[in-house]
Write an enzyme that holds these catalytic residues in place. Structure first.
Site, PDB file in Angstrom:
ATOM      1  CE  LYS A   1      83.713  53.730 -72.922  1.00  0.00           C
ATOM      2  NZ  LYS A   1      84.538  52.573 -72.551  1.00  0.00           N
TER       3      LYS A   1
ATOM      4  CD1 TRP B   1      87.056  58.720 -83.856  1.00  0.00           C
ATOM      5  CD2 TRP B   1      85.431  59.152 -82.411  1.00  0.00           C
ATOM      6  NE1 TRP B   1      87.524  58.467 -82.599  1.00  0.00           N
ATOM      7  CE2 TRP B   1      86.562  58.717 -81.696  1.00  0.00           C
ATOM      8  CE3 TRP B   1      84.275  59.486 -81.700  1.00  0.00           C
ATOM      9  CZ2 TRP B   1      86.572  58.590 -80.317  1.00  0.00           C
ATOM     10  CZ3 TRP B   1      84.274  59.363 -80.324  1.00  0.00           C
ATOM     11  CH2 TRP B   1      85.415  58.922 -79.652  1.00  0.00           C
TER      12      TRP B   1
ATOM     13  CD  GLU C   1      84.899  47.969 -65.703  1.00  0.00           C
ATOM     14  OE1 GLU C   1      84.320  49.045 -65.519  1.00  0.00           O
ATOM     15  OE2 GLU C   1      85.888  47.872 -66.462  1.00  0.00           O
TER      16      GLU C   1
ATOM     17  CB  CYS D   1      84.060  58.769 -89.866  1.00  0.00           C
ATOM     18  SG  CYS D   1      85.432  59.750 -89.258  1.00  0.00           S
TER      19      CYS D   1
ATOM     20  CG  HIS E   1     105.028  41.202 -47.632  1.00  0.00           C
ATOM     21  ND1 HIS E   1     106.035  41.008 -46.720  1.00  0.00           N
ATOM     22  CD2 HIS E   1     105.617  41.174 -48.858  1.00  0.00           C
ATOM     23  CE1 HIS E   1     107.200  40.912 -47.353  1.00  0.00           C
ATOM     24  NE2 HIS E   1     106.970  40.996 -48.659  1.00  0.00           N
TER      25      HIS E   1
ATOM     26  NE  ARG F   1      81.586  53.470 -88.906  1.00  0.00           N
ATOM     27  CZ  ARG F   1      82.400  52.430 -88.887  1.00  0.00           C
ATOM     28  NH1 ARG F   1      81.953  51.253 -88.513  1.00  0.00           N
ATOM     29  NH2 ARG F   1      83.661  52.561 -89.251  1.00  0.00           N
TER      30      ARG F   1
ATOM     31  CD  GLU G   1      92.199  47.183 -67.501  1.00  0.00           C
ATOM     32  OE1 GLU G   1      92.269  47.978 -66.555  1.00  0.00           O
ATOM     33  OE2 GLU G   1      91.276  47.230 -68.338  1.00  0.00           O
TER      34      GLU G   1
ATOM     35  CG  ASN H   1      85.975  55.155 -91.284  1.00  0.00           C
ATOM     36  OD1 ASN H   1      86.556  55.693 -90.341  1.00  0.00           O
ATOM     37  ND2 ASN H   1      85.611  53.882 -91.269  1.00  0.00           N
ATOM     38  N   GLY H   2      88.966  56.648 -91.940  1.00  0.00           N
ATOM     39  CA  GLY H   2      90.281  56.026 -91.875  1.00  0.00           C
ATOM     40  C   GLY H   2      91.348  57.072 -91.590  1.00  0.00           C
TER      41      GLY H   2
ATOM     42  CE  LYS I   1      87.824  46.412 -68.105  1.00  0.00           C
ATOM     43  NZ  LYS I   1      88.704  47.491 -68.344  1.00  0.00           N
TER      44      LYS I   1
HETATM   45  O1  M6R Z   1      87.710  58.108 -69.889  1.00  0.00           O
HETATM   46  P1  M6R Z   1      88.756  57.716 -68.896  1.00  0.00           P
HETATM   47  O2  M6R Z   1      89.850  56.909 -69.468  1.00  0.00           O
HETATM   48  O3  M6R Z   1      89.296  58.918 -68.154  1.00  0.00           O
HETATM   49  O4  M6R Z   1      87.988  56.824 -67.838  1.00  0.00           O
HETATM   50  C1  M6R Z   1      88.632  56.369 -66.688  1.00  0.00           C
HETATM   51  C2  M6R Z   1      87.797  55.335 -65.980  1.00  0.00           C
HETATM   52  O5  M6R Z   1      86.564  55.861 -65.592  1.00  0.00           O
HETATM   53  C3  M6R Z   1      87.571  54.092 -66.842  1.00  0.00           C
HETATM   54  O6  M6R Z   1      88.772  53.529 -67.260  1.00  0.00           O
HETATM   55  C4  M6R Z   1      86.776  53.044 -66.060  1.00  0.00           C
HETATM   56  O7  M6R Z   1      87.550  52.537 -65.019  1.00  0.00           O
HETATM   57  C5  M6R Z   1      86.301  51.927 -66.986  1.00  0.00           C
HETATM   58  N1  M6R Z   1      84.989  51.519 -66.607  1.00  0.00           N
HETATM   59  C6  M6R Z   1      87.204  50.742 -66.980  1.00  0.00           C
HETATM   60  O8  M6R Z   1      86.733  49.687 -67.745  1.00  0.00           O
END
Ligand code: M6R
Length: 609
Positions: free
Chosen positions: A604, A75, A488, A2, A504, A28, A481, A101-102, A485
């Site tokens: 996002k 938050w 993207e 927060c 394979h 925040r 993962e 906050n915490g 990263k």
């Molecule tokens: O908010 P969510 O965890 O449901 O989002 C899922 C994906 O859209 C999200 O993880 C996306 O792949 C990110 N850009 C990964 O860095």
């Protein structure tokens, strides 16, 4: 996470200043807002759920009297984002107002004790106990004064906090205290400020005093006084002149949110160790009783689910099925039923594909459980039980700190379930729990010792046209993962496989110099993985290995390696091993002149199917 802000001004009313400062802290968190001021022996409060602008339109936050006040932008961590849970929180007599906050870990015990002493609680927050503790201290011994009443109250808190307190008993002061949540003072000619972060007051002053853990601050119109909470000794600290721009201040001096959030992981991982036991237990009970368990998510959250399927299997001997949410309806829509349990994992709690899968399962009477970072999100409303992962807002589009927090929560769930099902020994459970507690420090160590090395790696492989990410067992999830990263953020086409699958088909792509990143956790797969590395090496691939420190066997084969500390249990390994991969994606993007915070074509929160 927060935003807190407090101010004593020598010029006019403080409320408009608190309002504009809170606006600068909105990054925040912004699910509710509130301001309290003191005027003529009375605390005046305005607060409500919603963003600052919306609340201001209804209540006019500027219209509060007095030159001393505190404000909060929230938050949610405990209690839904509702007006009743918005800060400031007050004691029974409305003479004390607190912002925080915490996370107060022991709030349930304190609340019970205070209720038994006749205190009346109105919110579901952990924060409210602080106001009642101060009230109780003042009631029992009025002669100790406000400072000591706050001091004695914070001594009883365990967990993280940055608080600011005002009281009609000493209406000329703000008392602040800090443990593990940020707190900074701003000093100007005509006012003194306290805030979670510098951006709150940066347009007003560039003179700042950072407050450390275990410190309490007494602010008055005359100045500030810092004391140690443990022995009340005086701390002398002069203001520093800060030359950051407001933009830099929001990122705390980091060039991008993504790298700031990567560096925040020791803190966010510590927060995930403060979950409410009751909810973990409830979810573990549902999982234990289910006939079939689907772990449903998208993107990075799906990778957390994939890792979790290994955790549940290895610790609790429970088979679970990780499914891409976007495929769930096609794959399982007809078979899911009253005996099925869905654990939906979504940072935002708003991903359309995840919610569509949940709706389908719910219509067929399945039990819905949720893991999310956003209390009040749709996922929290449709889940029978949910857990909040407590990572604070993540601004970079790439999920980083929220991924490692998801992994930590899922590991804790797997341990609970293991205990219920009695499948592994107490010693093993204790060992993993101890390591889980140490992960914040381990991650800190990795960032401290390996970041520069990863930066150099990014320079070396700057022009690589493609990468392979390979791992075996739970490290497959880490490999996926790492690939996501890199793709993207740095736009480098990449492939990820369980290492055993590479022969394979994918191995035919290998030619001299082809970069292959191996995730080499020291688990049962280690020996076989060495074989996979040799297969690649024999075809001229450049081997980049993420290894445990002193893993000489792999060091001897690798062209480049990044080390993480030794002795990490297999089920926890994705947390430390993913850190170098997050850093690599970040630094490759920076090398290429890309903005890692705003990758093209992405959002996002993906709220379309
Ligand atoms: O908010 P969510 O965890 O449901 O989002 C899922 C994906 O859209 C999200 O993880 C996306 O792949 C990110 N850009 C990964 O860095």
């Amino acid at each position: 996470m927060c935003g807190i802000f407090g101010c004593i001004t020598k010029e006019g009313n403080v409320a408009p200043l608190i309002h504009t400062s809170l606006k600068r802290l909105e990054y925040r968190g912004y699910d509710s807002v509130g301001i309290a001021t003191i005027h003529e022996g009375k605390i005046h409060v305005k607060k409500d759920q919603g963003k600052i602008d919306d609340v201001h339109k209804i209540w006019n936050l500027d219209d509060l009297p007095g030159s001393i006040g505190i404000g909060h932008t929230r938050w949610a961590t405990h209690g839904a984002p509702l007006k009743i849970n918005a800060h400031p929180h007050m004691d029974c007599t409305e003479q004390v107002a607190v912002i925080h906050n915490g996370i107060i870990e022991n709030f349930s015990e304190l609340k019970l004790e205070l209720e038994n002493n006749g205190h009346n609680f109105v919110s579901k927050t952990d924060t409210e106990v602080i106001a009642h503790l101060i009230e109780e201290n003042l009631k029992k011994k009025p002669e100790i004064g406000l400072v000591n009443a706050v001091l004695e109250a914070v001594k009883r808190l365990s967990g993280s906090y940055a608080i600011a307190v005002i009281s009609t008993s000493e209406p000329d002061k703000i008392i602040c205290a800090r443990n593990e949540s940020p707190l900074v003072l701003g000093i100007s000619e005509n006012a003194i400020y306290c805030a979670s972060d510098m951006p709150a007051f940066l347009p007003l002053t560039n003179k700042a005093v950072w407050i450390n853990d275990g410190e309490l601050v007494i602010i008055s119109a005359k100045g500030y006084e810092i004391r140690r909470i443990d022995d009340f000794s005086v701390v002398t600290r002069k203001p520093e002149v800060i030359d950051w721009t407001p933009e830099m201040a929001i990122k705390q001096g980091y060039p991008h949110f993504m790298i700031k959030e990567i560096h925040e992981q020791p803190t966010t991982l510590r927060n995930t160790l403060r979950l409410q036991e009751h909810y973990l237990d409830l979810i573990a009970t549902f999982l234990d009783r289910a006939r079939e368990v689907f772990l449903v998510a998208c993107g990075t959250s799906y990778h957390a689910c994939l890792a979790a399927s290994y955790m549940f299997s290895k610790l609790a001997f429970l088979a679970t099925y990780p499914v891409y949410a976007s495929e769930f309806i096609e794959q399982h829509g007809k078979s899911v039923n009253i005996d099925s349990t869905i654990l939906a994992v979504s940072q935002s709690g708003e991903t359309a594909d995840t919610l569509a899968a949940v709706t389908c399962a719910q219509q067929r009477a399945a039990t819905i459980l949720g893991l999310t970072n956003v209390i009040g999100s749709t996922l929290t409303r449709v889940s029978r039980v949910y857990i909040s992962q407590q990572s604070g807002p993540e601004i970079g589009v790439a999920a980083t700190k929220t991924f490692t927090s998801q992994l930590s929560v899922l590991a804790q769930l797997a341990l609970r379930l293991a205990k219920k099902r009695g499948k592994i020994s107490q010693d093993e459970m204790d060992y993993i729990s101890e390591k889980l507690e140490k992960l914040p420090d381990i991650v800190k160590e990795i960032i401290k010792t390996q970041e520069e090395k990863v930066k150099q790696l990014a320079k070396k492989y700057r022009d690589a046209k493609i990468f392979f990410f390979l791992g075996r067992g739970i490290s497959t999830a880490t490999a996926y993962e790492g690939r996501l990263k890199l793709m993207e953020i740095a736009y480098v086409p990449s492939l990820a496989f369980p290492a055993g699958e590479s022969k394979h088909g994918p191995i035919s792509l290998i030619e001299p110099g082809f970069p292959v990143i191996f995730i080499c956790a020291k688990d049962d797969t280690h020996k076989t993985l060495i074989g996979n590395i040799m297969e690649m090496k024999a075809r001229g691939a450049s081997i980049i290995a993420i290894i445990e420190k002193d893993d000489e066997a792999i060091k001897a084969l690798a062209d480049d390696y990044i080390e993480v500390p030794k002795g990490i249990p297999e089920v926890l390994s994705p947390i430390p091993f993913v850190i170098p991969l997050q850093l690599l994606a970040y630094y490759l993007a920076v090398e290429k002149g890309l903005n890692p915070d705003m990758p093209r074509n992405l959002a996002k929160s993906v709220t379309v199917k």
